[in-house]
Motif scaffolding. Structure first.
Motif, PDB file in Angstrom:
ATOM      1  N   GLN A 190      95.195 -68.666 -61.926  1.00  0.00           N
ATOM      2  CA  GLN A 190      95.993 -69.147 -61.003  1.00  0.00           C
ATOM      3  C   GLN A 190      96.632 -70.164 -61.485  1.00  0.00           C
ATOM      4  O   GLN A 190      97.823 -70.228 -60.941  1.00  0.00           O
ATOM      5  N   TYR A 203      99.585 -68.600 -62.799  1.00  0.00           N
ATOM      6  CA  TYR A 203     100.547 -67.783 -61.674  1.00  0.00           C
ATOM      7  C   TYR A 203     101.237 -68.807 -61.300  1.00  0.00           C
ATOM      8  O   TYR A 203     102.542 -68.582 -61.152  1.00  0.00           O
ATOM      9  N   GLN A 236     105.288 -69.014 -60.696  1.00  0.00           N
ATOM     10  CA  GLN A 236     105.983 -68.794 -59.404  1.00  0.00           C
ATOM     11  C   GLN A 236     106.903 -69.777 -59.265  1.00  0.00           C
ATOM     12  O   GLN A 236     108.180 -69.665 -58.966  1.00  0.00           O
ATOM     13  N   SER A 286     101.796 -57.491 -62.922  1.00  0.00           N
ATOM     14  CA  SER A 286     102.027 -58.487 -64.277  1.00  0.00           C
ATOM     15  C   SER A 286     102.835 -58.020 -65.503  1.00  0.00           C
ATOM     16  O   SER A 286     103.879 -58.527 -65.960  1.00  0.00           O
ATOM     17  N   MET A 321     105.700 -60.805 -57.672  1.00  0.00           N
ATOM     18  CA  MET A 321     104.737 -61.698 -57.546  1.00  0.00           C
ATOM     19  C   MET A 321     103.857 -61.916 -56.146  1.00  0.00           C
ATOM     20  O   MET A 321     103.049 -62.810 -56.066  1.00  0.00           O
ATOM     21  N   MET A 361     100.038 -61.834 -55.768  1.00  0.00           N
ATOM     22  CA  MET A 361      99.246 -62.482 -57.134  1.00  0.00           C
ATOM     23  C   MET A 361      98.470 -63.616 -56.693  1.00  0.00           C
ATOM     24  O   MET A 361      97.346 -63.663 -56.818  1.00  0.00           O
ATOM     25  N   CYS A 372     103.292 -66.715 -69.023  1.00  0.00           N
ATOM     26  CA  CYS A 372     102.235 -66.709 -68.044  1.00  0.00           C
ATOM     27  C   CYS A 372     101.826 -65.606 -67.519  1.00  0.00           C
ATOM     28  O   CYS A 372     100.561 -65.604 -67.138  1.00  0.00           O
ATOM     29  N   PHE A 373     102.629 -64.426 -67.368  1.00  0.00           N
ATOM     30  CA  PHE A 373     101.888 -63.050 -66.688  1.00  0.00           C
ATOM     31  C   PHE A 373     101.103 -62.361 -67.605  1.00  0.00           C
ATOM     32  O   PHE A 373     100.455 -61.675 -67.400  1.00  0.00           O
ATOM     33  N   ILE A 386      97.826 -63.600 -66.537  1.00  0.00           N
ATOM     34  CA  ILE A 386      97.392 -62.827 -65.457  1.00  0.00           C
ATOM     35  C   ILE A 386      96.988 -61.538 -65.647  1.00  0.00           C
ATOM     36  O   ILE A 386      95.796 -60.817 -64.949  1.00  0.00           O
TER      37      ILE A 386
END
Length: 416
Positions: free
Chosen positions: A241, A244, A248, A305, A334, A337, A393-394, A397
């Protein structure tokens, strides 16, 4: 037209909170390019707009919960609205002095208020009606958060952005007085919109103060056994998180600057592109929720992702409007997510659910950290290369999704 009873009126007011915090947070992508001009900032400096907003969630999530335990959710909501309103009013003197630190203080105060509102709004919606329809009420209220995300850049782009950016040559050709007049004009364009926001929020605070709201009974009888930090899946979810929310915020916050530099789209038009992208985000949440009837949530999270990594690499390597369309696609994918990571992370926590939820809300602080990293990358290279930050970052995730790939069903009960 039938008159609303007290409970229905209370529901309307609480639902408005979802719109208010969605609108406030989604003005940041407008404020970043705007204050960058008005206060003559670098990309990394402008990213502190997000930091001032999202650090409040980390610092005040626990204090907000303790305040509401002592003074009730209604007291917490009213304090949140008063902080929100006060921060909005502070934009007037901040713009008059063109002091960037003053703007950051005002944004932190606004976000402090939003932390109180987010902490209270979800549970309140669930008790304002029959228990059987609580999930429908929550989904309905959250749809206004998505509506605000669509409208904020549309309205902000129209009434805050001037559409005039000076090149280095134009700025150099101006006298000191002309440049100062231009910068002051840019800065003061935020005054009227934020005064209006402050007044609206203050009116809602007064209406809620005068409205009878049911108190939510907390069950403190159940013991929590063992440390919450030993819950490995929860901890993995907190990390996911964190990355994520960072991704975002990065994608949205630098969208206008990216569109200007890479595709030559003027800032007002870029704001409309962003508004359309955030509309796609809202639509994507409904489509993603429907797809979960056929594809397991973790598997869909993994697929989305991968698609976002591909789209971000495409945005980095391509040119013109096609690269902007790739970012629009990222917004769509996104969409599911935050609630999916949240729901997967708290799955099976039992009596530790509330504590786990607090940790997940605190992980929103990723939105304060990654934009600054992205801004620094942009300053030493360019804004296009900087979009590799959310791409990375993804990957985190995707790893979390793989760890939960065998989970078939979850209940999406929260969104941000």
């Amino acid at each position: 037209m039938p008159k609303l009873n007290q409970q229905q009126f209370a529901f309307v007011l609480i639902t408005s909170l979802f719109f208010l915090w969605g609108f406030a947070l989604n003005l940041n992508p407008i404020l970043i390019p705007h204050l960058k001009k008005a206060c003559q900032l670098s990309d990394s400096q402008s990213a502190f707009i997000d930091s001032a907003s999202y650090i409040a969630y980390f610092l005040l999530a626990i204090p907000a919960g303790r305040f509401m335990k002592r003074y009730g959710y209604k007291g917490g909501i009213i304090l949140g609205l008063l902080l929100f309103s006060a921060g909005a009013f502070l934009f007037y003197p901040a713009a008059a002095t063109r002091d960037y630190a003053f703007f950051l203080v005002a944004l932190f105060i606004i976000a402090s208020g939003l932390t109180f509102l987010e902490t209270a709004a979800n549970p309140y919606v669930t008790v304002l009606g029959s228990p059987e329809s609580s999930t429908q009420r929550l989904n309905f209220a959250q749809s206004f958060n998505g509506l605000a995300a669509f409208l904020a850049p549309l309205i902000g782009g129209t009434y805050i952005l001037s559409g005039k950016s000076l090149s280095a040559a134009e700025e150099k050709a101006m006298s000191a007085e002309q440049l100062n007049q231009y910068l002051n004009h840019e800065a003061t364009s935020v005054q009227a919109p934020f005064i209006i926001i402050g007044v609206v929020v203050l009116i809602i605070a007064i209406l809620l103060w005068r409205t009878s709201l049911p108190e939510i009974a907390e069950d403190d009888s159940m013991e929590v056994e063992g440390s919450i930090f030993k819950e490995k899946n929860l901890m993995a979810g907190v990390v996911a998180q964190f990355f994520y929310v960072g991704a975002q915020v990065c994608v949205s916050s630098f969208f206008i600057r990216f569109s200007e530099r890479v595709a030559g789209i003027q800032e007002k038009s870029a704001a409309y592109f962003l508004s359309g992208a955030l509309l796609g985000f809202m639509v994507g949440r409904f489509i993603g929720t429907a797809l979960m009837r056929f594809i397991s949530p973790a598997k869909l999270l993994a697929i989305y992702s991968i698609l976002n990594m591909i789209l971000l690499i495409t945005a980095v390597l391509s040119h013109g409007k096609f690269s902007v369309y790739a970012l629009v696609g990222v917004e769509f994918f996104m969409s599911i997510m935050f609630p999916t990571i949240f729901s997967l992370a708290i799955r099976g926590l039992g009596t530790k659910t509330k504590e786990g939820s607090s940790l997940l809300i605190m992980s929103i602080v990723g939105g304060a950290i990654f934009p600054v990293i992205m801004g620094a990358v942009s300053d030493i290279s360019n804004i296009q290369i900087a979009y590799l930050v959310p791409a990375a970052c993804f990957l985190v995730i995707f790893y979390f999704a793989l760890k939960n790939i065998n989970v078939k069903n979850i209940k999406l009960s929260t969104a941000h």
